[in-house]
Scaffold this active site. Structure first.
Site, short mmCIF file in Angstrom:
data_model
loop_
_atom_site.label_atom_id
_atom_site.label_comp_id
_atom_site.label_asym_id
_atom_site.label_seq_id
_atom_site.Cartn_x
_atom_site.Cartn_y
_atom_site.Cartn_z
N SER A 1 29.11 32.24 25.79
CA SER A 1 28.48 32.81 26.70
C SER A 1 28.82 33.90 27.58
O SER A 1 30.28 33.72 26.50
CB SER A 1 28.29 31.55 28.16
OG SER A 1 27.32 32.01 29.31
N ASP A 2 28.85 35.18 27.95
CA ASP A 2 28.94 35.68 28.97
C ASP A 2 28.68 35.94 30.21
O ASP A 2 26.80 35.89 30.24
CB ASP A 2 29.22 37.32 28.08
CG ASP A 2 29.89 38.29 28.97
OD1 ASP A 2 31.46 38.10 28.76
OD2 ASP A 2 30.01 39.12 29.33
N GLN A 3 29.35 36.38 31.28
CA GLN A 3 28.90 36.65 32.61
C GLN A 3 29.71 37.75 33.31
O GLN A 3 30.56 38.68 32.86
CB GLN A 3 28.95 35.34 33.32
CG GLN A 3 28.30 35.23 34.61
CD GLN A 3 29.18 33.59 35.64
OE1 GLN A 3 30.13 33.84 36.32
NE2 GLN A 3 27.78 33.11 35.85
N GLY B 1 24.91 35.28 29.76
CA GLY B 1 24.19 35.71 27.98
C GLY B 1 24.49 34.53 27.90
O GLY B 1 25.49 33.68 27.82
#
Length: 198
Positions: free
Chosen positions: A69-71, A106
């Protein structure tokens, strides 16, 4: 035989969110270059980085379903960085006062054995109250959010800065959209509700 779940994150907040599934999982800290490509949109950036983080698991594990995950936070179509100082945090929060910040998270699930990955991007909007300088200053002193994109911690006192939250899943704001994750895991044959019995 249910697959091993692996979280590609050392974030205690993401780990805490994943425990809601009541399933065992392992975690590791992915080491990737997070520099954006010059032609990349914010959506493309978080999708690429979340999948890249998940794929890093092949250095540590032989099999399993990996969650990456990415933000990023966006304001006026600009990606917000971490403020690093109180002065910068006050500037960011003063700009947000009475406005909306969009978070793009993401999310990728990667099967180490098959090499298959499914990646998506989940948006979430945060509308800020009209804040006074005194409120912003007091918040910065209380929580010192200088290492957080957007200068606030929504899982803490930062919730008091907001007028409203708009999105499908409040977990998205903290960095792991669990409703979407449930759907992605189902694509790999994992039903979160029943797989503890299998």
């Amino acid at each position: 035989m249910k697959p091993t779940l692996i979280l590609a994150s050392s974030s205690p907040f993401r780990q805490q969110l994943l425990t809601k599934f009541n399933l065992p999982f392992e975690s590791f800290s992915p080491d990737i270059d997070e520099t954006p490509f010059t032609t990349e949109t914010p959506e493309q950036l978080v999708a690429r980085l979340s999948e890249q983080k998940a794929r890093e698991a092949i250095k540590h594990f032989d099999e399993g379903l990996v969650i990456g995950s990415d933000q990023v936070a966006l304001f006026s179509n600009t990606i917000l960085g971490k403020p690093h100082t109180k002065e910068n945090a006050i500037k960011q929060l003063s700009a947000f006062s009475g406005h909306t910040v969009t978070f793009l998270t993401g999310l990728s699930v990667f099967d180490i054995k098959s090499g298959k990955a499914i990646t998506t991007v989940v948006p979430f909007d945060v509308t800020f109250k009209t804040l006074t300088f005194e409120q912003i200053n007091a918040y910065c002193d209380a929580e010192q959010p200088y290492n957080c994109a957007g200068s606030f911690k929504s899982e803490g006192l930062g919730i008091c800065l907001f007028e409203k939250l708009s999105g499908d899943d409040p977990n998205t704001l903290i960095g792991l959209p669990l409703i979407t994750l449930t759907k992605l895991l189902a694509e790999f044959g994992v039903d979160v509700l029943t797989c503890r019995n299998t």
